[in-house]
Design a protein around this motif. Sequence first.
Motif, PDB file in Angstrom:
ATOM      1  N   SER A 111       0.859  -1.186   0.000  1.00 41.45           N
ATOM      2  CA  SER A 111       0.000   0.000   0.000  1.00 41.45           C
ATOM      3  C   SER A 111       0.891   1.231   0.000  1.00 41.45           C
ATOM      4  CB  SER A 111      -0.908   0.001   1.234  1.00 41.45           C
ATOM      5  OG  SER A 111      -1.668   1.194   1.301  1.00 41.45           O
ATOM      6  N   GLY A 112       0.684   2.091  -0.991  1.00 40.86           N
ATOM      7  CA  GLY A 112       1.521   3.283  -1.047  1.00 40.86           C
ATOM      8  C   GLY A 112       1.100   4.228  -2.156  1.00 40.86           C
ATOM      9  N   GLN A 172       5.876   6.941  -1.209  1.00 41.78           N
ATOM     10  CA  GLN A 172       5.299   6.757   0.120  1.00 41.78           C
ATOM     11  C   GLN A 172       4.790   5.329   0.244  1.00 41.78           C
ATOM     12  OE1 GLN A 172       1.665   6.440   0.813  1.00 41.78           O
ATOM     13  NE2 GLN A 172       2.207   6.026   2.958  1.00 41.78           N
ATOM     14  N   SER A 182       2.929   2.643   2.999  1.00 40.24           N
ATOM     15  CA  SER A 182       2.265   2.418   4.287  1.00 40.24           C
ATOM     16  C   SER A 182       2.524   1.014   4.809  1.00 40.24           C
ATOM     17  CB  SER A 182       0.755   2.641   4.152  1.00 40.24           C
ATOM     18  OG  SER A 182       0.469   3.958   3.759  1.00 40.24           O
ATOM     19  N   ARG A 183       2.698   0.080   3.865  1.00 40.44           N
ATOM     20  CA  ARG A 183       2.844  -1.320   4.259  1.00 40.44           C
ATOM     21  C   ARG A 183       3.596  -2.083   3.173  1.00 40.44           C
ATOM     22  NH1 ARG A 183      -0.851  -5.327   3.358  1.00 40.44           N
ATOM     23  NH2 ARG A 183      -2.329  -3.729   2.620  1.00 40.44           N
ATOM     24  N   HIS A 191       8.240   1.876  12.833  1.00 42.34           N
ATOM     25  CA  HIS A 191       7.255   1.862  11.751  1.00 42.34           C
ATOM     26  C   HIS A 191       7.239   3.172  10.954  1.00 42.34           C
ATOM     27  CE1 HIS A 191       5.897  -1.902  13.404  1.00 42.34           C
ATOM     28  NE2 HIS A 191       5.724  -1.329  14.599  1.00 42.34           N
ATOM     29  N   ASP A 192       8.328   3.910  11.003  1.00 42.51           N
ATOM     30  CA  ASP A 192       8.437   5.075  10.121  1.00 42.51           C
ATOM     31  C   ASP A 192       9.900   5.259   9.723  1.00 42.51           C
ATOM     32  OD1 ASP A 192       9.843   7.014  11.977  1.00 42.51           O
ATOM     33  OD2 ASP A 192       8.012   6.737  13.129  1.00 42.51           O
ATOM     34  N   TYR A 205       8.373   5.917   4.534  1.00 41.66           N
ATOM     35  CA  TYR A 205       7.642   4.767   5.054  1.00 41.66           C
ATOM     36  C   TYR A 205       6.886   5.227   6.297  1.00 41.66           C
ATOM     37  CZ  TYR A 205       6.927   0.447   7.737  1.00 41.66           C
ATOM     38  OH  TYR A 205       6.389  -0.563   8.490  1.00 41.66           O
ATOM     39  N   ASP A 206       5.622   5.565   6.110  1.00 41.79           N
ATOM     40  CA  ASP A 206       4.824   6.120   7.201  1.00 41.79           C
ATOM     41  C   ASP A 206       3.399   6.287   6.698  1.00 41.79           C
ATOM     42  OD1 ASP A 206       3.866   7.342   9.464  1.00 41.79           O
ATOM     43  OD2 ASP A 206       5.481   8.818   9.599  1.00 41.79           O
ATOM     44  N   GLU A 207       2.433   5.895   7.511  1.00 42.42           N
ATOM     45  CA  GLU A 207       1.036   6.124   7.131  1.00 42.42           C
ATOM     46  C   GLU A 207       0.655   7.593   7.294  1.00 42.42           C
ATOM     47  OE1 GLU A 207      -1.505   3.517   9.266  1.00 42.42           O
ATOM     48  OE2 GLU A 207      -0.802   1.702   8.247  1.00 42.42           O
ATOM     49  N   ASP A 208       1.277   8.272   8.246  1.00 43.61           N
ATOM     50  CA  ASP A 208       1.009   9.694   8.480  1.00 43.61           C
ATOM     51  C   ASP A 208       2.162  10.486   7.853  1.00 43.61           C
ATOM     52  OD1 ASP A 208       0.049  12.089   9.360  1.00 43.61           O
ATOM     53  OD2 ASP A 208       0.679  11.814  11.447  1.00 43.61           O
ATOM     54  N   TYR A 209       2.072  10.696   6.556  1.00 41.06           N
ATOM     55  CA  TYR A 209       3.198  11.232   5.788  1.00 41.06           C
ATOM     56  C   TYR A 209       3.035  12.695   5.395  1.00 41.06           C
ATOM     57  CZ  TYR A 209      -0.173  10.312   2.073  1.00 41.06           C
ATOM     58  OH  TYR A 209      -1.308  10.292   1.304  1.00 41.06           O
TER      59      TYR A 209
END
Length: 360
Positions: free
Chosen positions: A5-6, A149, A151-152, A199-200, A212-216
């Motif tokens: 996911s990105g 970017q 996320s996973r 995780h970031d 690498y971060d969901e909150d980017y």
Amino acid sequence: MRIASGRLFAVLSFDVGYEIDLRRLRREHAEQERTAGTRKGTPPRVRYPSPIVVRPLGTRTVPLAGRPTVANVSLRAHEFGAVTVLFALPFDGVECDELPALTAALTTDAVFEGEARAVLREALPTLAAAIVRPAAEGDDLVEDYYVIQASRFEPAADAPALLGTHREVLARAVHCEPQALSPSETDEVLRTAVTYTPHDLVVSDWNVALVYDEDYDDALDVLELLNVQLLELRFLDAMLDRRIGALYEHVGRPRTRLSFRREVVRVRELSELQLDTATLRERLVNAVKLVGDLYLTKIYARTADRLHLAEWQRSIDGKLELVEKIADVVSGRAATARAEILELTVILLIVLEIVLFFVR
């Protein structure tokens, strides 16, 4: 390993004028904009003295890896006369081993540059009223940057794994190098790595960064700002080169007794050049305040080092010193011309008085 996911962000920045009246832009297009830095989730430690205006422009089909892909397009306007066309593309299912060749193609084929210029041409008429002193000199200048970017990953990988097992492919991806890198060069590329939790991770280089971060969002804002700062520093450097060349031609011309007006005009132009350059640099420096946020501050500082912003600033400082020396020379010539005109005026008045004496 692949990105489960990105997104891929293509950031292309242009100089369109001396200044953009963001308040006017907000009033005229309030129904279709949002302001960066005030969205939910933005920490109060990230401060935008003059928040940029972001306008969504819908979708556009662009080629990515030989396939047409629908991208969300937005335009980001900065107070100091720059705009960024931002493309956001889905990036799910991309194999990490394919990233080095993909980033190399992105930075050499200039596919997004043509699309961005088309978007800018369409958007400029709606921005024209808010642009102060539209720039003719910066029309062809563009600065591009690409942000991957994620996320996973599949199989799952965290920051230590990316910097360990997968460090070689990660370094090649952000370095835009399809071929293998030496261990020392890999270490040098990954020197910009910033991680706060497992995780970031942010790794940035000259043209590409991996986030690498969901909150980017904040990291993307910082990288886009750095790209704009590089653009404006390049613009200032090129402008000073052109003006200094013209000044050398002026100083090299033979001076006449009646060149006072020409010298005064040059002195005024030099003063305006120094003031404009100082004002723009001040706005660039104060574009964002990362107060107490060590994570974003590290991203900014390490990426700025990769972009050699300090070297560009030193180059501009050196040219401004040269402009100041030329201004002293021109001011001296203007003073000399003024004195000669006064002397000539006095002589003419004396001659006139003598003539009138004999006439009477």
